[in-house]
Design a protein around this motif. Sequence first.
Motif, PDB file in Angstrom:
ATOM      1  N   LYS A   1       1.808  -4.886 -11.139  1.00 34.33           N
ATOM      2  CA  LYS A   1       2.151  -6.314 -11.029  1.00 34.33           C
ATOM      3  C   LYS A   1       3.584  -6.539 -10.563  1.00 34.33           C
ATOM      4  CE  LYS A   1      -1.162  -8.201 -14.318  1.00 34.33           C
ATOM      5  NZ  LYS A   1      -1.345  -8.869 -15.625  1.00 34.33           N
ATOM      6  N   LYS A   2       4.461  -5.555 -10.770  1.00 36.80           N
ATOM      7  CA  LYS A   2       5.875  -5.705 -10.407  1.00 36.80           C
ATOM      8  C   LYS A   2       6.180  -5.274  -8.969  1.00 36.80           C
ATOM      9  CE  LYS A   2       7.968  -5.381 -14.963  1.00 36.80           C
ATOM     10  NZ  LYS A   2       8.762  -4.562 -15.879  1.00 36.80           N
ATOM     11  N   GLN A   3       5.156  -4.826  -8.238  1.00 38.82           N
ATOM     12  CA  GLN A   3       5.388  -4.371  -6.857  1.00 38.82           C
ATOM     13  C   GLN A   3       5.940  -5.500  -5.990  1.00 38.82           C
ATOM     14  OE1 GLN A   3       2.261  -1.618  -5.022  1.00 38.82           O
ATOM     15  NE2 GLN A   3       1.103  -2.894  -6.430  1.00 38.82           N
ATOM     16  N   ASP A   4       6.834  -5.159  -5.111  1.00 41.08           N
ATOM     17  CA  ASP A   4       7.315  -6.103  -4.111  1.00 41.08           C
ATOM     18  C   ASP A   4       6.143  -6.442  -3.190  1.00 41.08           C
ATOM     19  OD1 ASP A   4       8.419  -6.273  -1.101  1.00 41.08           O
ATOM     20  OD2 ASP A   4       9.884  -7.138  -2.491  1.00 41.08           O
ATOM     21  N   LYS A   5       5.895  -7.725  -2.978  1.00 43.68           N
ATOM     22  CA  LYS A   5       4.724  -8.157  -2.203  1.00 43.68           C
ATOM     23  C   LYS A   5       4.722  -7.637  -0.762  1.00 43.68           C
ATOM     24  CE  LYS A   5       3.591 -12.392  -4.806  1.00 43.68           C
ATOM     25  NZ  LYS A   5       3.488 -11.649  -6.014  1.00 43.68           N
ATOM     26  N   ALA A   6       5.879  -7.626  -0.127  1.00 46.31           N
ATOM     27  CA  ALA A   6       5.962  -7.136   1.258  1.00 46.31           C
ATOM     28  C   ALA A   6       5.701  -5.628   1.318  1.00 46.31           C
ATOM     29  CB  ALA A   6       7.323  -7.471   1.857  1.00 46.31           C
ATOM     30  N   VAL A   7       6.241  -4.890   0.368  1.00 49.56           N
ATOM     31  CA  VAL A   7       6.030  -3.436   0.323  1.00 49.56           C
ATOM     32  C   VAL A   7       4.549  -3.154   0.050  1.00 49.56           C
ATOM     33  CG1 VAL A   7       6.547  -1.321  -0.981  1.00 49.56           C
ATOM     34  CG2 VAL A   7       8.395  -2.911  -0.374  1.00 49.56           C
ATOM     35  N   LYS A   8       3.970  -3.889  -0.886  1.00 48.61           N
ATOM     36  CA  LYS A   8       2.548  -3.714  -1.205  1.00 48.61           C
ATOM     37  C   LYS A   8       1.687  -3.990   0.024  1.00 48.61           C
ATOM     38  CE  LYS A   8      -1.233  -5.475  -4.036  1.00 48.61           C
ATOM     39  NZ  LYS A   8      -2.140  -5.600  -2.909  1.00 48.61           N
ATOM     40  N   ALA A   9       1.968  -5.062   0.735  1.00 46.58           N
ATOM     41  CA  ALA A   9       1.183  -5.422   1.927  1.00 46.58           C
ATOM     42  C   ALA A   9       1.275  -4.322   2.991  1.00 46.58           C
ATOM     43  CB  ALA A   9       1.663  -6.755   2.500  1.00 46.58           C
ATOM     44  N   GLN A  10       2.467  -3.753   3.161  1.00 49.97           N
ATOM     45  CA  GLN A  10       2.645  -2.665   4.131  1.00 49.97           C
ATOM     46  C   GLN A  10       1.866  -1.426   3.693  1.00 49.97           C
ATOM     47  OE1 GLN A  10       5.078   0.265   3.825  1.00 49.97           O
ATOM     48  NE2 GLN A  10       4.254   0.942   5.766  1.00 49.97           N
ATOM     49  N   ARG A  11       1.910  -1.098   2.401  1.00 48.28           N
ATOM     50  CA  ARG A  11       1.153   0.040   1.872  1.00 48.28           C
ATOM     51  C   ARG A  11      -0.350  -0.189   2.036  1.00 48.28           C
ATOM     52  NH1 ARG A  11       4.636   0.954  -3.717  1.00 48.28           N
ATOM     53  NH2 ARG A  11       6.267   2.227  -2.765  1.00 48.28           N
ATOM     54  N   ASP A  12      -0.786  -1.414   1.756  1.00 42.40           N
ATOM     55  CA  ASP A  12      -2.208  -1.744   1.891  1.00 42.40           C
ATOM     56  C   ASP A  12      -2.683  -1.541   3.328  1.00 42.40           C
ATOM     57  OD1 ASP A  12      -2.404  -2.387  -0.800  1.00 42.40           O
ATOM     58  OD2 ASP A  12      -2.398  -4.558  -0.482  1.00 42.40           O
ATOM     59  N   ARG A  13      -1.872  -1.976   4.287  1.00 39.87           N
ATOM     60  CA  ARG A  13      -2.252  -1.817   5.696  1.00 39.87           C
ATOM     61  C   ARG A  13      -2.379  -0.339   6.076  1.00 39.87           C
ATOM     62  NH1 ARG A  13       1.122  -6.193   6.100  1.00 39.87           N
ATOM     63  NH2 ARG A  13       2.899  -4.911   6.716  1.00 39.87           N
ATOM     64  N   GLU A  14      -1.406   0.471   5.638  1.00 42.22           N
ATOM     65  CA  GLU A  14      -1.468   1.896   5.960  1.00 42.22           C
ATOM     66  C   GLU A  14      -2.687   2.559   5.309  1.00 42.22           C
ATOM     67  OE1 GLU A  14       0.657   6.017   4.877  1.00 42.22           O
ATOM     68  OE2 GLU A  14       2.052   4.515   5.687  1.00 42.22           O
TER      69      GLU A  14
END
Length: 178
Positions: free
Chosen positions: A15-28
């Motif tokens: 829940k504490k993940q940075d949203k932009a970092v999470k979105a980039q990880r999700d895409r990869e």
Amino acid sequence: MTKKELRAQMIEHLKKQDKAVKAQRDRELFHRFIGLESYQKAQTLATYLAFPFEFDTSLLLEQAQKDGKQVVIPKVYGQGKMVFVSYDAADLKTSTFGLKEPRSNQAVDKSLIDLIHVPGLAFNHDGYRLGFGGGYYDRYLADFTGSTVSTVYPFQTLAFEPSQFDIPVKEVLRYGEL
């Protein structure tokens, strides 16, 4: 640390993940997933409707439908029973767990599912997972013969001993690993 404590700690971390970092990880992770031979060959893909803090499965749902695959999602009943039902975005309701699930009770036979995208809070190096604690996936996977894959953020790899009932995922895509 108990499994209950590990779950709580991992959910908090997710829940504490940075949203932009999470979105980039999700895409990869998404691009790696759709490049898998097991995905390419699958006619029927089972995945889940994720909590906002989990891997964004909407990317996978959309792509699998574009690729002409049958997509099925879990429907949970009491006493640890889970089935997979055809995904229809227009025919969902909110479950007791706060997730969307199909209204339909028309289970797709397990033998027709080629690939299951398995959720989890943490994974060890042997593919054993720490789920949300209901045992639904372990029961379902006990006699499943198709492929299983999970998508994992870097901090979700932990050293823990599985219980005798735990079923390992056959392939774990870990962000940052090739």
